[in-house]
Design a protein around this motif. Structure first.
Motif, mmCIF file in Angstrom:
data_model
loop_
_atom_site.group_PDB
_atom_site.id
_atom_site.type_symbol
_atom_site.label_atom_id
_atom_site.label_comp_id
_atom_site.label_asym_id
_atom_site.label_seq_id
_atom_site.Cartn_x
_atom_site.Cartn_y
_atom_site.Cartn_z
ATOM 1 N N PRO A 100 0.432 -5.646 -4.945
ATOM 2 C CA PRO A 100 -0.526 -4.568 -5.290
ATOM 3 C C PRO A 100 -1.067 -4.719 -6.719
ATOM 4 N N SER A 125 0.831 -1.201 0.000
ATOM 5 C CA SER A 125 0.000 0.000 0.000
ATOM 6 C C SER A 125 0.866 1.252 0.000
ATOM 7 N N MET A 182 1.828 7.234 -6.286
ATOM 8 C CA MET A 182 0.781 8.218 -6.588
ATOM 9 C C MET A 182 1.260 9.634 -6.280
ATOM 10 N N GLN A 230 -9.330 6.637 -11.635
ATOM 11 C CA GLN A 230 -8.407 7.158 -12.641
ATOM 12 C C GLN A 230 -8.670 6.516 -14.004
ATOM 13 N N LEU A 261 -6.873 1.184 3.719
ATOM 14 C CA LEU A 261 -5.963 1.924 2.852
ATOM 15 C C LEU A 261 -5.983 1.344 1.436
ATOM 16 N N TYR A 262 -6.014 0.021 1.407
ATOM 17 C CA TYR A 262 -6.102 -0.674 0.129
ATOM 18 C C TYR A 262 -7.388 -0.253 -0.603
ATOM 19 N N ASP A 282 -8.472 -4.074 4.690
ATOM 20 C CA ASP A 282 -7.430 -3.035 4.661
ATOM 21 C C ASP A 282 -8.006 -1.766 4.018
ATOM 22 N N LEU A 295 -7.051 3.150 -2.012
ATOM 23 C CA LEU A 295 -6.159 3.217 -3.168
ATOM 24 C C LEU A 295 -6.800 2.588 -4.410
ATOM 25 N N VAL A 335 2.340 1.958 -3.291
ATOM 26 C CA VAL A 335 1.334 2.525 -4.212
ATOM 27 C C VAL A 335 1.136 4.016 -3.922
ATOM 28 N N ILE A 336 1.034 4.346 -2.640
ATOM 29 C CA ILE A 336 0.828 5.749 -2.255
ATOM 30 C C ILE A 336 2.004 6.609 -2.722
#
Lengths: 595, 137
Positions: free
Chosen positions: B119, A396, A403, B26, B15-16, B13, B19, A399-400
């Motif tokens: 991911p 995660s 971004m 997007q 946060l997952y 999760d 995202l 990924v952040i």
């Protein structure tokens, strides 16, 4: 060593020497018996010979006694012609030394004395009235004979030289009217007879004794009648004389390496018919009986026994050498063997010791191996835990970050940045939990001790007493009949029991009197601990697989991190124990721990 | 519920979830994304949909490790409801686990369309959407 050799040698040799001695002596005895038998035959022959000789001369005497002499017999005068033919006879019988007629007064009236083998001297008459044989002869009646002692011939009281042993036979003579006119006296030369007796077939000695035990003739002496010649040295062993006394039968005496054969020759009083058959038996009168004694001297016995003794000694020497060598070799071998066994034994002890050492080492290695396996398993579990749970926040985060890198809009950036903090928090929480896990597994050495279960449960229960148990009436039941002690890590077991009690309290049902029960059992030779409660239970169909996993929670409205049972299982796995669960919603949960 | 979601994200999760939503946004402004933080909530939602005869989302991204009801548990429950589901539902297992045992287990569920390892990047997502929506997204 030498002592044992000597002992063994003695042990072997003594019976052997006893046996050989026994054989030796019995053989010696046999030899002596054989010798004495031989001697006996010899003695009988000699005695018979002697008796024959005596008989022969008595026979002669009887002949002269039985002649009918003229009345007023005067052989030297008017009856010379009568006498002539008899003189020829006398001349020819060479055993006659003297031939005499003696009248009733003891005066010789005929006398023939031998000069040589074929001549005699007639005449030279002597008066013999004082001689014992004359007196004894004159006292004889018809059919009686007198036999004198054997003695050396004396002329006029002097021993005639060379020594001439003689035996005098005396018999009465009668004229035609059967009137006794005197006696005939014949001096028999005994030298030939005595020499014959003394002649040796073997190396035996012969003695002829008179009744007074004086030696008449002896093979030890050339001269007969040694006592008469003044040689008083009695050659006959005195101590045997006592044995002779009273002996009337032929006897063998074995004494002091001698073998004696004693044979009395008793003539006095015996009757015998001599000469022609018409004659009546004559009685012999004699002042003395004789003893014929044969001696087998020690040297002869020795010569017989010597080969036996030699072989006895030889055998014994060989036996001594042989047995001693045998004993020595045997004891030496034995000593070597003993030494060998001793060494073997000490080696064995060493081997046993090293074996024990090896076994000990083996146990240690096994223990180490076990603990290494446990550690390995723990590490593997830990590895999974880290990789699995740490991966999520880390990905995660990446990924952040990505971004943020491409984002230009500051508003969105402002939204993204706090998310990093969230990642950081979750990593921190995870780290804390893992730390807890690691500290439980790692903070103590896995030290196995013998645990009193009752005591341990009581200890754990005590931790809850103040906060929960008293208020709610929650009960902890203990039923440990099957077993009450167990070898385990006290720290682990304490933690395990703590979790169970904690869970049971947390998930109890409010509508019932809640309890948790610890019950022991033995199943398939394993110690089993049942932990049962009457709490809210679990849907096994849904959650059965996940009960013991990390961060699994099954009850939304009850706080919890999802770590308790995960740790319980870790702590049981670490020591090869297993745990299973059986649960029913609204009824309760039972855990089964198999050690 | 005003708009029917096209995509369902089930993961504990958060946060997952944020995202993923952002990434999907997007790629397409048209796709509606809905999220649940555990399998139990997702099952409840799906059974509610079947009861009310509402079409299910075309795509479900399902996490394995979740509290209360995990991915496997969700799949078991989904199996029971399958007969009542009218439209096609593509379920993707999404996990940070690369363990062979998980991938093997996943292959036994015919309800699964695919297995994606976290991911999940934009390109992968685009390919999945292309497969399902063709050019209509």
């Amino acid at each position: 060593m030498w002592k044992r050799v000597f002992k063994m040698f003695i042990g072997l040799y003594v019976p052997l020497v006893a046996l050989t001695m026994y054989i030796f002596y019995s053989q010696k005895e046999k030899q002596i018996i054989a010798l004495s038998e031989y001697q006996q035959r010899d003695a009988i022959l000699k005695k018979n010979y002697f008796l024959e000789q005596c008989n022969a001369l008595l026979d002669d005497t009887v002949y002269w006694s039985n002649l009918e002499y003229p009345v007023s017999f005067d052989p030297m005068g008017k009856h010379t012609s009568f006498m002539d033919r008899y003189i020829e006879l006398i001349k020819e019988i060479t055993d006659y030394d003297q031939f005499r007629f003696i009248d009733l007064h003891g005066q010789e009236f005929f006398r023939a004395v031998r000069n040589s083998a074929d001549s005699v001297t007639i005449g030279n008459l002597q008066n013999k009235e004082n001689h014992q044989y004359v007196r004894a002869g004159l006292a004889l009646s018809k059919n009686q004979l007198y036999l004198s002692q054997i003695s050396l011939n004396r002329e006029n009281g002097i021993i005639e030289k060379p020594n001439k042993p003689v035996l005098r036979a005396v018999a009465p003579i009668f004229d035609t009217t059967q009137t006794k006119i005197g006696v005939v006296v014949i001096n028999f030369k005994m030298k030939r007879v005595l020499d014959q007796l003394k002649s040796k077939v073997a190396d035996t000695e012969l003695f002829l004794l008179d009744e007074n035990h004086r030696v008449i003739s002896s093979s030890l002496h050339e001269e007969d009648l040694p006592y008469e010649t003044g040689n008083v040295d009695n050659v006959f062993p005195i101590d045997l004389i006592s044995n002779i006394k009273g002996i009337t039968l032929d006897t063998t005496i074995v004494d002091d390496d001698h073998i004696w054969r004693l044979q009395p020759i008793v003539l006095n009083g015996t009757k015998s018919s001599f000469g022609s058959k018409s004659n009546l038996p004559s009685e012999i009168v004699t002042p003395s009986n004789w003893y014929m004694i044969l001696e087998i001297p020690p040297r002869l016995i020795k010569s017989y026994v010597q080969p036996l003794l030699d072989s006895f000694i030889t055998f014994n020497i060989i036996a001594i050498i042989g047995l001693f060598t045998l004993s020595y070799v045997f004891q030496k071998k034995k000593a070597e063997k003993d030494l060998f066994y001793k060494e073997l034994e000490s080696k064995n002890i060493l081997l046993t010791r090293s074996k024990d050492q090896l076994e000990e080492n083996n146990v240690i290695v096994n223990e180490m191996n076990n603990s290494l396996e446990i550690r390995n398993k723990q590490l593997s579990d830990f590895n999974y835990l880290i990789s699995h749970n740490l991966r999520a926040p880390v990905t995660s985060m990446s990924v952040i970050v990505e971004m943020i890198r491409i984002e230009k809009n500051p508003e969105i950036l402002n939204q993204l940045l706090p998310k990093l903090e969230q990642v950081s928090n979750s990593i921190t929480n995870l780290t804390k939990d893992i730390n807890k896990y690691v500290s439980i597994l790692d903070s103590k050495e896995i030290k196995i001790t013998n645990i009193d279960l009752q005591e341990l449960i009581a200890e754990v229960k005590h931790e809850f007493t103040e906060t929960l148990l008293e208020d709610t009436g929650f009960e902890v039941l203990i039923n440990i009949d099957a077993w009450d002690h167990i070898s385990y890590s006290k720290f682990y077991l304490q933690s395990i029991i703590h979790n169970f009690i904690s869970n049971s309290i947390k998930y109890k049902r409010d509508d019932v009197a809640s309890y948790i029960e610890f019950k022991t059992a033995i199943e398939n030779k394993h110690k089993v601990l049942y932990v049962r409660d009457n709490g809210i239970g679990l849907n096994m169909e849904r959650h059965g697989d996940n009960v013991f996993k990390l961060y699994k929670r099954f009850h939304r409205n009850i706080s919890g991190k999802g770590m308790g049972l995960f740790l319980v299982k870790s702590q049981l796995d670490a020591l090869n124990a297993t745990i299973t669960i059986n649960s029913k919603e609204g009824v309760g949960t039972t855990f089964k721990l198999i050690f | 519920m005003t708009t029917k979601p096209n995509i369902l994200l089930v993961d504990d999760d958060e946060l997952y979830l944020y995202l993923m939503k952002k990434t999907i946004h997007q790629l397409s402004k048209d796709l509606v994304v809905s999220t649940f933080t555990d399998g139990e909530q997702a099952v409840e939602y799906i059974s509610k949909c079947t009861e009310e005869k509402i079409d299910l989302p075309e795509v479900i991204f399902l996490d394995i490790n979740m509290p209360f009801l995990d991915g496997w548990g969700f799949l078991n429950e989904f199996k029971k409801l399958k007969d009542k589901i009218q439209n096609d539902v593509n379920i993707y297992m999404v996990s940070s686990s690369m363990r062979d045992s998980d991938i093997k287990k996943a292959s036994h569920f015919e309800e699964l369309t695919g297995y994606v390892v976290k991911p999940v990047n934009k390109i992968e997502l685009a390919e999945i959407f292309k497969k399902i929506y063709h050019e209509n997204w």
